[in-house]
Every structure is written in structure tokens, then in C-alpha cells.
Scaffold this active site. Structure first.
Site, mmCIF file in Angstrom:
data_model
loop_
_atom_site.group_PDB
_atom_site.id
_atom_site.type_symbol
_atom_site.label_atom_id
_atom_site.label_comp_id
_atom_site.label_asym_id
_atom_site.label_seq_id
_atom_site.Cartn_x
_atom_site.Cartn_y
_atom_site.Cartn_z
ATOM 1 N N ARG A 95 -18.292 47.718 61.288
ATOM 2 C CA ARG A 95 -17.340 48.625 61.351
ATOM 3 C C ARG A 95 -16.718 48.839 62.838
ATOM 4 O O ARG A 95 -17.374 48.592 63.829
ATOM 5 C CB ARG A 95 -17.629 49.857 60.875
ATOM 6 N N THR A 373 -8.292 50.029 51.100
ATOM 7 C CA THR A 373 -9.479 49.299 51.771
ATOM 8 C C THR A 373 -9.614 48.358 50.641
ATOM 9 O O THR A 373 -9.083 48.381 49.330
ATOM 10 C CB THR A 373 -10.682 50.352 51.647
ATOM 11 N N ASP A 415 -11.026 58.012 60.773
ATOM 12 C CA ASP A 415 -12.421 58.755 59.848
ATOM 13 C C ASP A 415 -13.400 59.548 60.868
ATOM 14 O O ASP A 415 -14.246 60.355 60.401
ATOM 15 C CB ASP A 415 -12.970 57.469 59.699
ATOM 16 N N SER A 444 -18.164 56.857 57.352
ATOM 17 C CA SER A 444 -17.528 55.945 56.433
ATOM 18 C C SER A 444 -18.181 56.394 54.944
ATOM 19 O O SER A 444 -19.075 56.790 54.843
ATOM 20 C CB SER A 444 -17.543 54.598 56.503
HETATM 21 O O1 DON Z 1 -14.612 53.917 55.803
HETATM 22 C C1 DON Z 1 -14.221 54.853 55.070
HETATM 23 O O2 DON Z 1 -14.791 55.575 54.281
HETATM 24 C C2 DON Z 1 -12.516 54.728 54.866
HETATM 25 N N1 DON Z 1 -12.019 54.341 55.979
HETATM 26 C C3 DON Z 1 -12.221 54.106 53.523
HETATM 27 C C4 DON Z 1 -10.589 54.126 53.337
HETATM 28 C C5 DON Z 1 -10.232 53.526 51.971
HETATM 29 O O3 DON Z 1 -11.259 53.245 51.289
HETATM 30 C C6 DON Z 1 -8.946 53.636 51.682
HETATM 31 N N2 DON Z 1 -8.845 53.151 50.343
HETATM 32 N N3 DON Z 1 -8.554 53.231 49.683
#
Ligand code: DON
Length: 560
Positions: A95, A373, A415, A444
Site C-alpha cells: 500500500r 478499486t 484514506d 484501508s
Molecule cells: O483502501 C481502501 O480502503 C480504499 N482506498 C479503497 C477504495 C475503494 O475500494 C474504491 N472502490 N470502489
């Protein structure tokens, strides 16, 4: 065969043990499920030419960086959960990390003290990307095929182009996306055809990205973190008041972590540790549901959905309070997963009535998470399994394409709690454990997960969707274990989501109005939503492997 078969018998003869709904993709040896057919093909070809599941995952990750630019990436990061055929499992955290210059209040407007948009859009929004280092690390330690061969499918897709899917062409044209991307000339040139837009089925070539991928193929991750790519990226950042420096890139390391393991009704659950909040969430929610008998009322019933929602609400209250980067804050994982603690949370669930979130725990919700994502799941013929979720955070990340390099950068800094103690963009309070600090990893929700049965590989699951990732993964697993669905039905089934704050139950608009009425009667405030999550899942059912992509998007499962 008798000559005359009564109608009802004929039906059972023609449809032996077939459950209603779309059937999973079946294969004998191996399976690849991703968000996009070209990426699935890259993974499958890797497996069929002697690669293992880790090799295939690397090939898929690079292919998605070309064919699914809203989330597939070189400029982002993610998590790879591996379970080897030997039964050993591990977790690679690649990450993004906060740049060295990052500080707690970096996204507050100095004049007003209020959060700005800088954590979401533009050069300042990016954490140091981890995907390239993460793929190299996974390959060096667990892969089998030569590195170069894993980059070639992606290079070909970028150099020769591929026909743009309906979904991607529509996404790029949508007012929301195009307005954001058009702010950055390099992004506008590449992804919006300089404002002319690409059509459905039009060939989309990315020569800059092909060049970058070739350098990664020929010189390895070193070029991305220390070499020519690193120098170009750092110079572009410096020219636009970005935060990432050459030193930050040089210092980036993927971190191999111990998986979190638990069980549900005798099945083993292998899942994501902090800085993911997902594994803790999954096991807490499973723990709250186990032994309640909630499933007796049936899949999709108001009572079973109510129980799931109440478990979700309770976990998300803890998430906001306790979860963050374990290298920076103490995350009390064993306390959160303590069976007595979970039993005490379970005891507060009223089957007849929703508990208002305000009565559960006053506190903070963590940072805004949204829109793009991607997840992919792979099982090879030897029984190795890989579950990867990786992301740019928002769709197309920060909107910035590194000049001359052809890849989009993440907006993962959002985040973090950009304003601990202050309401966030949604009027919610944010968690202290997730405050920004140099080199820290933002919390996350990504939850790549593997389920075992009698000690053997049984299911590989994951999804995008911000906080809805955790609840989607939970529901898909419950649909198989508690409601006896096949893998595809489990993915197709309508989903709900509760995240404690705001105190509303998100319900996909495919749930029946009667069910919604019954949920309202229990005291839930309902928010109807479009699709939540895009699950990519695999189940090993005796002789067969079932692959299930998500019909909510253009997902794709193939095996052999
Ligand atoms: O790591 C995370 O929780 C977020 N950055 C994920 C973002 C995400 O899943 C967007 N998708 N649909």
C-alpha cells in the site's frame, strides 16, 4: 430411458442439481477471476505456460494497469494475500505510504482550519506508490516464471491497444469523471483523447505507458523507485507542488505481514491484517453472527439482513476508534477479536429492533473512501491461491498522469483522517489512530480473504468498494456457508451495508420492497443504492473449481 417422461421429471432430468440464477464458470485445474477479460487472459496464459498463481497475479496486476485505468495501476498500491499449496499463508502489504513531508494538518486550509480537496484531487493527494515494488517482491519470493514474461502481456496491450469496453468508454465520458480528468493536460491527452473521447470498441493505445512498462520489464522495480522513472516522477511532482520526492521513492518498501486467521462454523478464515481494517471486521462480524441462528430465516429475509446490519454497525464503531497503521499506533487486534468481547457485542443485538448508532459508541468514523478499486482472485493447478485488492483509491485516483510516464497517480492520502477531531467531508468525525504522519500507511478497508474447509483451500474472495468491501466479502462468504449458494449465486445476491455512521442501512435496489418495509419496521433508516462492491471469487467444490465474476460490472472468470 423410458419413452414417456412426465413434465416435472423431465425438468429435474434436464437440470440436475442446478440452482436458479447465472451459473459459475467451471474448470478442473485452475481459475482466474478479474475485473476485465484481457487481464483474465493474461493471467490464464501465464498459468498455462508454467507460471504459478503468484506469477499470474503479477501478470494480471500489470495488465489491469493498462486495461482498467480507473483502478488498475502502477501509481497506487494494495494488498496480496497468498495461500500456498503447502497450507502456509502470507500477506504482502504494498500500500502507499505517506511522503516524508506529510504532516497531520497538511490538508487543512490554514485560514479556515477546514479540510481542503487536496487529499482527493491533484499532485498533493498521492501517497508513495507501492504496486511495482509489491509485484517484484511477490515474484522474487514466491513466483516461478521469468519476470520479463509477466510484463509482456501488459506491454502488448498498451502498445497495440485494446478495444475499449462499453463500461470504460461510458465512465470516461461521464460528466463527473471527464471534468475531473480534464483538469490535468497529460490525463486529458491520454484518457480523454484530448477532449474528443474514445468510443465503445475503439482501439485504445497507450504508448507512454508501454515505454514505462518496458523499463520495468528490463530494469525491474529499481527503475521505478531509483532510476529514470523515479527521476521523471519526482521532477513532475516538484514542478507541481506535489509531495513525493526521489528520497520517498527510494525508501519505499513492500512489507510482508502475518495474516489474521480465525474461523466461522468450523471453516478457516485467512484474511487481511492492519493496516487493513477488513480482516478484523470480517472476524468480528462473523463472531457476532455465529450461534445466533440468524440464518434460519433464510437468505435475503428481513431478519437475516437485520442481524447482518446490526453486526456491521457494531464493528464499524470499533473500526473508527481502534484501527490504523500498526507500525504507528497500537491496534488491539486480540482485544477486538476476543470471543468474550464479541459475545458482549452480540448480546446487545435486539432481533426486533435496530439499535440507534448513537447508542453504540460515540466516536469517529475514518476517512472518506469511494468509487474505484479492483480485486482479482487466482487459483493454480497446484493449489496455490492468490487474492489481490489494489487501487488508486478514487476512480482514476488523483486525476494526475505522471508527465511522459503514462500512468495515473493515487489519491490514497484521503484514506487518512485528514482532520482528526474535525468533521470530514461527510460531516462525520474522524479517527485519531488514522492521523497523518510521515511514512505512515493510511488505513484501508481492502479485505482479500481465503476460506479453508477441513484445512484445504475452499474459497478465494475480495472486492473493491471502500467500506462496503468488508461487508460485501462477509455477505458473499455467508451466502455460501450459511445459505448454501454456489459461488455465482453468492456473488449475485443483493447486498446491504451499514457502517455505523451515518446511521442508515444502504440496500441495493434489487432488494424487494416488502423486505425493505420489514427492515423499516425494525427501525432501520433505508438508503437505496446502486451496486455495492465488485466481487471476484473462486470456490473449490470437490472435482470442480467455480469462478464467479460480478455481473454488477464487466467482470470476467476463466479457467482450464
Ligand atoms: O483502501 C481502501 O480502503 C480504499 N482506498 C479503497 C477504495 C475503494 O475500494 C474504491 N472502490 N470502489
Amino acid at each position: 430411458m423410458p419413452r414417456f417422461i412426465p413434465g416435472f421429471l423431465l425438468l429435474t432430468v434436464l437440470l440436475p442439481q442446478t440452482l436458479p440464477g447465472r451459473q459459475p464458470v467451471h474448470a478442473r485445474h485452475a481459475m482466474v477471476v478479474t475485473r476485465e477479460p484481457h487481464a483474465t487472459d493474461a493471467g490464464l496464459a501465464t498459468l498455462q505456460s508454467g507460471g504459478n498463481a503468484i506469477d499470474a497475479a503479477v501478470a494480471v496486476a500489470f495488465a489491469l494497469a493498462v486495461t482498467h485505468p480507473s483502478a488498475g495501476n502502477l501509481g497506487g498500491g494494495g494488498f496480496m494475500l497468498i495461500r500456498l499449496a503447502s497450507g502456509a499463508s502470507t500477506f504482502i502489504d504494498f500500500r502507499e505510504r505517506a511522503p516524508g513531508s506529510a504532516s497531520r494538518d497538511m490538508y487543512l486550509d490554514p485560514a479556515t482550519g477546514k479540510p481542503t480537496q487536496d487529499s482527493l484531487v491533484g499532485y498533493r493527494a498521492s501517497g508513495v506508490p507501492g504496486t511495482v515494488r509489491g509485484m517484484e517482491y511477490a515474484h522474487a519470493k514466491y513466483g516461478k516464471k521469468p519476470w520479463k514474461s509477466l510484463l509482456n502481456p501488459a506491454i502488448k496491450l498498451a502498445a497495440d491497444g485494446f478495444p475499449l469496453s462499453y463500461g470504460l468508454s461510458q465512465n470516461l465520458r461521464s460528466a463527473n469523471t471527464s471534468a475531473r480528468l480534464a483538469r490535468f493536460p497529460e490525463t486529458k491527452r491520454i484518457f480523454l483523447k484530448n477532449g474528443a473521447f474514445y468510443d465503445f470498441n475503439e482501439t485504445f493505445k497507450q504508448p507512454d505507458l508501454a515505454r514505462t512498462l518496458k523499463r520495468i520489464r528490463d530494469y525491474g522495480a529499481k527503475d521505478f523507485y531509483e532510476g529514470r522513472i523515479a527521476h521523471l516522477l519526482a521532477a513532475d511532482m516538484a514542478a507541481h507542488h506535489g509531495e513525493i520526492t526521489l528520497e520517498d521513492l527510494r525508501a519505499y518498501k513492500a512489507i510482508e505481514r502475518k495474516t489474521i486467521e480465525g474461523s466461522y462454523k468450523g471453516y478457516g478464515i485467512v484474511t487481511a491484517p492492519p493496516p487493513s481494517s477488513g480482516g478484523v471486521g470480517l472476524l468480528q462480524m462473523f463472531g457476532m453472527l455465529e450461534s445466533t441462528g440468524y440464518e434460519k430465516s433464510g437468505a435475503g429475509s428481513a431478519l437475516s439482513l437485520h442481524y447482518e446490519a446490526e453486526a456491521m454497525r457494531r464493528y464499524f464503531a470499533d473500526r473508527a476508534e481502534y484501527l490504523g497503521d500498526p507500525d504507528f499506533v497500537k491496534v488491539p487486534v486480540s482485544g477486538l477479536l476476543n470471543p468474550q468481547y464479541i459475545a458482549s457485542r452480540r448480546a446487545t443485538i435486539d432481533p426486533a429492533k435496530a439499535t440507534p448508532s448513537s447508542q453504540i459508541r460515540a466516536g469517529a468514523l475514518t476517512a472518506y473512501e469511494s468509487t474505484e478499486t479492483t480485486h482479482f482472485s487466482i487459483v493454480d493447478a497446484a493449489g496455490n491461491a492468490v487474492s489481490v485488492t489494489y487501487t488508486l483509491n478514487g476512480g482514476f485516483g488523483s486525476g494526475v498522469t505522471a508527465t511522459g510516464l503514462g500512468f495515473l497517480l493515487n489519491n490514497e492520502m484521503d484514506d487518512f483522517s485528514s482532520a482528526p477531531g474535525h468533521p470530514n467531508l461527510f460531516g462525520l468525525l474522524q479517527g485519531e489512530a488514522d492521523a497523518i504522519a510521515p511514512h505512515k500507511t493510511p488505513l484501508s478497508a481492502m479485505t482479500p480473504t481465503i476460506v479453508t474447509k477441513d484445512g484445504k483451500l475452499y474459497m478465494v474472495v475480495g472486492s473493491p468498494g471502500g467500506p462496503t468491501i468488508i461487508t460485501a466479502v462477509m455477505q458473499v462468504i455467508l451466502n455460501v456457508l450459511d445459505f448454501h449458494m454456489n459461488m455465482q449465486q453468492a456473488v449475485d445476491q443483493s447486498r446491504i451495508h451499514h457502517q455505523w455512521m451515518p446511521d442508515s442501512l444502504s440496500v441495493e435496489n434489487t432488494v424487494s420492497p416488502d423486505t425493505i418495509e420489514l427492515l423499516k419496521q425494525r427501525g432501520h433508516t433505508i438508503r437505496l443504492t446502486n451496486a455495492m462492491g465488485e466481487v471476484a471469487a473462486i470456490r473449490l467444490d470437490g472435482q470442480w473449481i467455480e469462478g464467479a465474476s460480478d455481473g454488477r460490472v464487466e467482470g470476467n472468470a476463466k479457467g482450464y
